[in-house]
Design an enzyme around this catalytic site. Structure first.
Site: not given
Ligand SMILES: Nc1ncnc2c1ncn2[C@@H]1O[C@H](COP(=O)(O)OP(=O)(O)OP(=O)(O)O)[C@@H](O)[C@H]1O
Length: 348
Positions: A75-76, A120, A169, A228
């Site tokens: 998401k981030t 977030d 989430t 992640r």
């Molecule tokens: N589709 C993707 N392709 C490659 N790497 C990814 C992908 N999605 C996530 N990642 C990797 O996974 C890690 C976590 O992603 P991210 O922080 O965007 O998740 P999030 O959904 O925002 O989690 P949270 O809700 O805990 O913040 C990042 O370091 C990113 O490099």
């Protein structure tokens, strides 16, 4: 006091708490910068691309976007990509940091035209701020209350146009008026093993680490469908290869993941603790969320948003109106015999 940067098996449990600096630096280095680099979620990528292209062709700010799904699915990363692809600055905040309408007013009034605002955990924002956000999203305007009681007046304040990217989430916790004001909601799904293998191939390339395809697939299959976690497990395998020598092949994967308590299907200590509690203490369930959370010593929100979605997805847990129930697959996986007569679980 514990050192938050140490490598600890608990590191492998994804929780909605701030990551250590080392984790953040590692994640930052591996984050895809463009939609083309973003692996998987092809439907969402196509939808986002269209939304961004349409806004660019009409020279306007892209519509507000809600990203929903369990932690660590990107998401981030997608919020950053939206800003990068539309060539706009990005401001990052989070729901827990917005505890008063005034916090939000200060944030919104300082945005530059066209800025992308990422919030977030938007479901954790204060209710008073949520109400202010409705108007801001719709009309790029807020009303600031001045004074108290009968003498209070509201002063309208025009805002620069902006794109809100909210991440949650728990989209079910968002009030409908807020949810309705997003032009597009992306529901992120868990990744399959092939997609995670691609995430790992990219990460290994960036880290100049030689990980053979079979080892990448093995890590992928133990990553709970989550990029992640895939990246974190790769980090543990890299550590193992550095310390023990012999490369980052299948042997290193098996040894490192066993050392860190990641089981053959990727369940971590908390996943197993939850299942074991339901099976051994509550005879397979049903057990209420709060009772379960207290029993394993974890926050109910963590159980609900981090642990359960994956256990439900792999068919180890069902949520019933009377509580959580471990399925036959969970009993089998834990190697515990189910009581057979008059069982509650025959149908799950
Ligand atoms: N589709 C993707 N392709 C490659 N790497 C990814 C992908 N999605 C996530 N990642 C990797 O996974 C890690 C976590 O992603 P991210 O922080 O965007 O998740 P999030 O959904 O925002 O989690 P949270 O809700 O805990 O913040 C990042 O370091 C990113 O490099």
């Amino acid at each position: 006091m514990t050192d938050p940067t140490r490598d600890d098996p608990a590191d492998l449990v994804i929780r909605p708490t701030p990551e250590s600096d080392a984790e953040l630096a590692f994640e930052g280095a591996l984050r895809p910068r463009t939609l083309a680099e973003f692996v998987g979620q092809s439907k969402v990528r196509g939808q986002l691309q269209l939304l961004l292209d349409a806004a660019a062709m009409q020279s306007r700010t892209p519509d507000h976007i809600l990203l929903a799904g369990p932690p660590g699915l990107g998401k981030t990363t997608l919020a950053m990509i939206v800003a990068h692809e539309s060539n706009r600055p990005l401001r990052m905040s989070s729901g827990p940091a917005i505890q008063h309408a005034g916090d939000l007013a200060a944030l919104l009034s300082s945005l530059v035209p066209g800025e992308v605002l990422f919030i977030d955990e938007i479901h954790r924002m204060a209710r008073s701020a949520e109400e202010m956000l409705y108007l801001a999203m719709e009309d790029f305007r807020i009303d600031i209350m001045v004074g108290k009681g009968a003498g209070a007046t509201s002063i309208p304040l025009d805002l620069a146009p902006f794109t809100l990217v909210g991440a949650t989430t728990r989209s079910g916790l968002l009030p409908n008026p807020l949810r309705d004001r997003f032009g597009f909601t992306a529901n992120l799904e868990f990744y399959d093993d092939v997609e995670l293998e691609e995430v790992l191939a990219r990460a290994a390339r960036l880290l100049a680490l030689d990980v053979p395809a079979d080892a990448r697939l093995e890590i992928a299959s133990r990553s709970r469908g989550t990029p992640r976690i895939a990246n974190r497990l790769l980090r543990r395998v890299r550590d193992y290869a550095i310390v023990r020598g012999g490369g980052a092949g299948m042997e290193a994967v098996h040894a490192a993941l066993e050392l860190y308590d990641v089981d053959p299907i990727g369940l971590d200590r908390l996943d197993r603790a939850v299942l074991e509690m339901i099976v051994t203490r509550f005879d397979g369930g049903p057990v209420g969320l709060n009772t379960l959370a207290v029993s394993v010593g974890e926050e109910a929100e963590t159980i609900e948003s981090v642990v359960e979605p994956f256990l439900v997805r792999i068919g180890m847990l069902t949520r019933t109106p009377r509580g959580r129930v471990a399925t036959r697959r969970a009993w089998d996986h834990l190697g515990v015999r189910r009581p057979d007569s008059g069982s509650l679980f025959d149908d799950v």
